[in-house]
Design a protein around this motif. Structure first.
Motif, PDB file in Angstrom:
ATOM      1  N   ALA A 177      47.318  46.092  49.280  1.00  0.00           N
ATOM      2  CA  ALA A 177      46.726  45.077  48.408  1.00  0.00           C
ATOM      3  C   ALA A 177      45.239  44.980  48.700  1.00  0.00           C
ATOM      4  O   ALA A 177      44.830  45.022  49.858  1.00  0.00           O
ATOM      5  CB  ALA A 177      47.394  43.727  48.638  1.00  0.00           C
ATOM      6  N   GLU A 178      44.443  44.898  47.644  1.00  0.00           N
ATOM      7  CA  GLU A 178      42.998  44.753  47.785  1.00  0.00           C
ATOM      8  C   GLU A 178      42.570  43.436  47.154  1.00  0.00           C
ATOM      9  O   GLU A 178      43.027  43.089  46.072  1.00  0.00           O
ATOM     10  CB  GLU A 178      42.265  45.895  47.076  1.00  0.00           C
ATOM     11  CG  GLU A 178      42.472  47.246  47.694  1.00  0.00           C
ATOM     12  CD  GLU A 178      41.739  48.337  46.934  1.00  0.00           C
ATOM     13  OE1 GLU A 178      40.855  48.003  46.108  1.00  0.00           O
ATOM     14  OE2 GLU A 178      42.054  49.503  47.154  1.00  0.00           O
ATOM     15  N   SER A 179      41.687  42.723  47.844  1.00  0.00           N
ATOM     16  CA  SER A 179      41.150  41.469  47.329  1.00  0.00           C
ATOM     17  C   SER A 179      39.636  41.576  47.237  1.00  0.00           C
ATOM     18  O   SER A 179      39.016  42.360  47.954  1.00  0.00           O
ATOM     19  CB  SER A 179      41.506  40.309  48.260  1.00  0.00           C
ATOM     20  OG  SER A 179      42.895  40.189  48.380  1.00  0.00           O
ATOM     21  N   ASP A 180      39.037  40.762  46.364  1.00  0.00           N
ATOM     22  CA  ASP A 180      37.579  40.751  46.273  1.00  0.00           C
ATOM     23  C   ASP A 180      37.021  39.695  47.226  1.00  0.00           C
ATOM     24  O   ASP A 180      37.753  39.112  48.028  1.00  0.00           O
ATOM     25  CB  ASP A 180      37.125  40.519  44.835  1.00  0.00           C
ATOM     26  CG  ASP A 180      37.591  39.193  44.275  1.00  0.00           C
ATOM     27  OD1 ASP A 180      38.204  38.408  45.012  1.00  0.00           O
ATOM     28  OD2 ASP A 180      37.336  38.945  43.085  1.00  0.00           O
ATOM     29  N   ALA A 181      35.734  39.438  47.143  1.00  0.00           N
ATOM     30  CA  ALA A 181      35.076  38.500  48.058  1.00  0.00           C
ATOM     31  C   ALA A 181      35.597  37.076  47.914  1.00  0.00           C
ATOM     32  O   ALA A 181      35.591  36.309  48.879  1.00  0.00           O
ATOM     33  CB  ALA A 181      33.568  38.519  47.825  1.00  0.00           C
ATOM     34  N   ASP A 182      36.085  36.715  46.724  1.00  0.00           N
ATOM     35  CA  ASP A 182      36.614  35.369  46.488  1.00  0.00           C
ATOM     36  C   ASP A 182      38.098  35.257  46.802  1.00  0.00           C
ATOM     37  O   ASP A 182      38.744  34.296  46.416  1.00  0.00           O
ATOM     38  CB  ASP A 182      36.379  34.957  45.031  1.00  0.00           C
ATOM     39  CG  ASP A 182      34.908  34.883  44.696  1.00  0.00           C
ATOM     40  OD1 ASP A 182      34.124  34.561  45.615  1.00  0.00           O
ATOM     41  OD2 ASP A 182      34.559  35.145  43.527  1.00  0.00           O
ATOM     42  N   GLN A 183      38.652  36.246  47.475  1.00  0.00           N
ATOM     43  CA  GLN A 183      40.068  36.306  47.839  1.00  0.00           C
ATOM     44  C   GLN A 183      40.977  36.337  46.617  1.00  0.00           C
ATOM     45  O   GLN A 183      42.104  35.844  46.653  1.00  0.00           O
ATOM     46  CB  GLN A 183      40.450  35.132  48.754  1.00  0.00           C
ATOM     47  CG  GLN A 183      39.781  35.184  50.105  1.00  0.00           C
ATOM     48  CD  GLN A 183      40.093  36.465  50.857  1.00  0.00           C
ATOM     49  OE1 GLN A 183      41.225  36.927  50.864  1.00  0.00           O
ATOM     50  NE2 GLN A 183      39.096  37.065  51.465  1.00  0.00           N
ATOM     51  N   ARG A 184      40.507  36.923  45.527  1.00  0.00           N
ATOM     52  CA  ARG A 184      41.343  37.132  44.349  1.00  0.00           C
ATOM     53  C   ARG A 184      41.935  38.531  44.438  1.00  0.00           C
ATOM     54  O   ARG A 184      41.247  39.492  44.817  1.00  0.00           O
ATOM     55  CB  ARG A 184      40.528  36.983  43.069  1.00  0.00           C
ATOM     56  CG  ARG A 184      40.091  35.559  42.824  1.00  0.00           C
ATOM     57  CD  ARG A 184      39.338  35.441  41.555  1.00  0.00           C
ATOM     58  NE  ARG A 184      38.112  36.233  41.680  1.00  0.00           N
ATOM     59  CZ  ARG A 184      37.106  36.184  40.837  1.00  0.00           C
ATOM     60  NH1 ARG A 184      37.168  35.411  39.794  1.00  0.00           N
ATOM     61  NH2 ARG A 184      36.028  36.912  41.032  1.00  0.00           N
TER      62      ARG A 184
END
Length: 141
Positions: free
Chosen positions: A92-99
């Motif tokens: 799983a990959e998330s962006d800087a905003d933890q989305r």
């Protein structure tokens, strides 16, 4: 203050009446209950249509809150899935905003059972129209 109260304040009172009915009554509230609660608790006269629309807004708001809460549990579900299926691969990959940006799952039984099957790649995409917008791609190998 003379005249009619602003629509938003009146609408908020109806929504408070719907919340009161939901707390008190088992099951789904109906317009008649909201009209009575608005008159008794809030001191506001409500029409059937106002009560019906207030119920619709409250139900939509509740559904949205449930969706957001369940969406936030995805990472914990993936963690438990990987603990119970040790051979599985979960990325799983998330962006800087933890989305959540990307999610990949390959159960362990598929790795072992489909080893001798002819390779075929199947792709599918769906456009998401919900609050999270974007495109959901599914790949099966």
């Amino acid at each position: 203050m003379k005249g009619r109260a602003p629509k938003k304040r009146v609408r908020d009172k109806f929504e408070e009446s719907v919340d009161h009915v939901i707390e008190v009554k088992d099951g789904t509230p109906v317009s008649k209950d909201v009209i009575k609660a608005a008159a008794n608790v809030q001191g506001v006269r409500a029409s059937y249509n106002q009560a019906f629309r207030a119920i619709g807004r409250a139900v939509t708001k509740t559904q949205r809150e449930k969706q957001q809460a369940s969406f936030g549990l995805i990472m914990s579900y993936l963690h438990h899935f990987q603990l119970r299926n040790e051979d599985s691969t979960v990325r799983a990959e998330s962006d800087a905003d933890q989305r959540l940006r990307r999610l990949g799952i390959c159960p362990g039984f598929m790795k072992h059972s489909l080893r001798h099957v002819r390779p075929v790649l199947s792709l599918d995409g769906a456009h998401l129209k919900s609050q999270w917008k974007g495109t959901l791609y599914t790949a099966s190998v």
